[in-house]
Structures are given as C-alpha cells and as structure tokens.
Design an enzyme around this catalytic site. Sequence first.
Site, PDB file in Angstrom:
ATOM      1  N   ARG A 161      41.670   2.271 -27.383  1.00 23.09           N
ATOM      2  CA  ARG A 161      42.383   2.136 -26.111  1.00 23.09           C
ATOM      3  C   ARG A 161      43.354   0.956 -26.124  1.00 23.09           C
ATOM      4  O   ARG A 161      44.206   0.845 -25.249  1.00 23.09           O
ATOM      5  CB  ARG A 161      41.402   1.989 -24.946  1.00 23.09           C
ATOM      6  N   TYR A 197      31.175  14.170  10.405  1.00 25.17           N
ATOM      7  CA  TYR A 197      32.229  15.142  10.143  1.00 25.17           C
ATOM      8  C   TYR A 197      31.692  16.378   9.426  1.00 25.17           C
ATOM      9  O   TYR A 197      30.946  16.284   8.455  1.00 25.17           O
ATOM     10  CB  TYR A 197      33.331  14.517   9.285  1.00 25.17           C
ATOM     11  N   HIS A 213      36.095  -4.455 -29.431  1.00 24.64           N
ATOM     12  CA  HIS A 213      35.257  -3.976 -28.331  1.00 24.64           C
ATOM     13  C   HIS A 213      34.498  -2.738 -28.796  1.00 24.64           C
ATOM     14  O   HIS A 213      35.080  -1.839 -29.399  1.00 24.64           O
ATOM     15  CB  HIS A 213      36.102  -3.642 -27.103  1.00 24.64           C
ATOM     16  N   CYS A 215      31.298   8.181   6.582  1.00 26.09           N
ATOM     17  CA  CYS A 215      32.636   8.082   7.144  1.00 26.09           C
ATOM     18  C   CYS A 215      33.345   6.838   6.607  1.00 26.09           C
ATOM     19  O   CYS A 215      32.773   6.060   5.847  1.00 26.09           O
ATOM     20  CB  CYS A 215      32.555   8.025   8.665  1.00 26.09           C
ATOM     21  N   MET A 216      34.589   6.625   7.020  1.00 29.38           N
ATOM     22  CA  MET A 216      35.328   5.482   6.535  1.00 29.38           C
ATOM     23  C   MET A 216      34.694   4.157   6.966  1.00 29.38           C
ATOM     24  O   MET A 216      34.633   3.205   6.183  1.00 29.38           O
ATOM     25  CB  MET A 216      36.777   5.524   7.029  1.00 29.38           C
ATOM     26  N   ASP A 217      34.187   4.111   8.190  1.00 30.39           N
ATOM     27  CA  ASP A 217      33.721   2.843   8.751  1.00 30.39           C
ATOM     28  C   ASP A 217      32.230   2.806   9.053  1.00 30.39           C
ATOM     29  O   ASP A 217      31.668   1.717   9.200  1.00 30.39           O
ATOM     30  CB  ASP A 217      34.483   2.537  10.041  1.00 30.39           C
ATOM     31  N   ARG A 259      30.327 -12.004 -25.346  1.00 31.46           N
ATOM     32  CA  ARG A 259      31.304 -11.799 -24.274  1.00 31.46           C
ATOM     33  C   ARG A 259      30.696 -10.937 -23.151  1.00 31.46           C
ATOM     34  O   ARG A 259      31.166  -9.842 -22.868  1.00 31.46           O
ATOM     35  CB  ARG A 259      32.541 -11.130 -24.884  1.00 31.46           C
ATOM     36  N   LYS A 294      36.476 -10.768 -14.849  1.00 30.72           N
ATOM     37  CA  LYS A 294      37.549  -9.882 -14.398  1.00 30.72           C
ATOM     38  C   LYS A 294      37.101  -9.105 -13.150  1.00 30.72           C
ATOM     39  O   LYS A 294      35.925  -9.076 -12.804  1.00 30.72           O
ATOM     40  CB  LYS A 294      37.947  -8.916 -15.518  1.00 30.72           C
TER      41      LYS A 294
END
Length: 361
Positions: free
Chosen positions: A129, A253, A158, A300-302, A211, A35
């Site tokens: 759950r 930043y 589980h 930072c983002m990049d 599993r 998954k």
Amino acid sequence: MDDYRTHVEIDLGAIRRNAEAIKAYTGKRLIAVVKADAYGHGVVPVTEALRSVADMFAVATIEEGVALRQAGIREPMLVLFSTFPEQAAQIVEYELTPTIADWEFAYRINEIASKPVHVHININTGMNRSGMRWTEVTQFLNRLETLNRLEVSGLFTHLATADEADKRYVSVQLERFSSVLENISDGGELIHAANSAATLAVPESHFGAVRPGLSLYGIYPASEKPIVLEPALTWKTRIGWVGSISEAEGVSYGLTYKASHPTRVAMIQVGYGDGYPRALSNIGEVLIGGTRHPIIGRVCMDVSVVELEPTDNVSVGDEVVLIGKQGDAEITVDELAHRAGTISYEILTQIGKRVKRIFKY
C-alpha cells in the site's frame, strides 16, 4: 455524572501504564502511534501523558504532526506515510521526521533544508500500500547519499497479517526486511516493523524499536495476551426520556421493532451522529443500572431507544454505559465492534467531536 448528553472518559494513567508494560516486555525503544486523534482518545493529552515513556511519536499526516508541534510537543515525530513535495516546507519548518519512499520528495526536502533532516525509509515487504519495494531499497539508499542534508535515521516496514493466527506471511515479510538490513551498512538507529499485534506476538519482529498503536489504549489486536493491558476509554450517555408502548407498537424510523407485549422503553442520548454505529440497530446492548439492555429499533442520528424491564427503576438523566464497566457488567470495544460487523479501530476513531472528552490523570 457530568452534565453532558454523551461523553467519553479517558484514563491517561492506564495509557501510560500500558506503554510502560509494552516497553518492559519488549526491552526495545517505543514509537508511540498517536494518529487519528490518538485512536479517538485525544491526541494532545495522550501524547503529553506518554512523553516520559515514548522515544518517538508517530502520526499519519503532516497536519497531525504540525498540530502536535503547535501544542508544544517537541519530541521526535515520525510521519508514517509519504507526503507530497509541496509539503516539504512544513516538514522542515516543524522539524518532523518524514517517511521517504520516492526521489522527488527526498530531493525537495534536501533542496529547501538549511540543516540536516532526519528521515525514515518505508520498505514495502508485501503490504503493498506504500513504500519502496524491498528489492530496490539498497540502490535507493545509495542514491540518497548524494543528498547531503538528509540523514537516514530509521528503516521500517509494516506487517500485513500479524494479527492473524497464521503467521507464515509475517515470516515472509520479515525475511525480506532482514535481507535489506543485511545488504546495507547503516539504516539508522531506529529499525522497526512491529505494530501492536507483532509487538505482542512476534518477538523476532522487534528489531530496535516497536511501533504499537491500539495496544497503547488497552485493546488487544489479536488473541495473544502476553501482558496485561488496561482499557483506557469508557463511553457514557444518559437517559433522555422514559415511556411505554403497547403490544404491536413500533419504535424509531421504519418501525423495524414491534413490541410483542406491553413494554417500557427509554431514549438514550447518543446516535450515529456521535459515532455510535447505526449497524447496532436492533442488535446492540447498553448498560443501565449494571445490567444489559437491548437497543430496539433503528439507531438515529442523535438518539437511540432501549428496552427496559418492568422492574427497572430509571429516571431521565440516569447514566448509560456504551463501552466500559458499570457495576459487575462490562461491554468492551471488541464486543461492540463484533456486533456492528467492524473492528475496534473503527469504533474508536469514529467517536465524534461532539462527544465530550474527559481526561483522568
């Protein structure tokens, strides 16, 4: 190094060897959990690499199962979580094995199927759950016998605390699960309860199949390490800029880092937009030239910024290792997760789509 700003290298041979080691250790059938894009490792190549070892594959959603079918994977495919009645048609069309925990969904599958459909029953023994409460399973199975196109081929539960040192609640759940098995005549060929942690540390949870998920990819979910696993993923980026700052100058930043002395710095081409956690701002480390270098300032983002030593001989384009080995040094997924205040599962599954996957066969 390949010409990508950031990429991960996936050792498919290591994943296959991990699966073989787990199967040999348990002596049970193997349901390989792939998954979440095989925990960020690339689901189609990983699944193809495991076809000779796994007895069944497990995904979390209908969409994941359909994608594998469309990629040509024909092995048995278990959808771990209950789905909606309106998705029953896809279950039937793509010959997936659904998890059943309610009557309406079971009835809908039986209504539209033209041939037998294998199903697994999710038994809630205390994870709370999803699933059918363990005290209600026997009655539910008796009712399912009226649906002549459904074949119960497996039962599972589980375990909520298998990765913790205290296994008392694991014992409670296994007792509840075993009580269900004692009260039914046939639960199918695949009885399974063991996730990665239980596979490695709780032999009494193995039943007919195990599993594992995380351990397939070479990562131990807890302190128990009864077999050798090989980490399959290495994450790399490159230096994009090299500069110098004066004493008291800041970086990135908010200027949350201030240099205490004249300092050489380098920008590396990875950021939280790639899945590199912003939580590593001012506390993360990377490998450059086989030695550790600290992240300084905010991620930072990049891009991110690291501190260099005065003697470092680095250039734009040089390799930087975020996860994995470089020379004699290593940064593991577990270390990165610990520094970021999270778990290895999240680190792996958050590696972004713009991070190129390179597969080693």
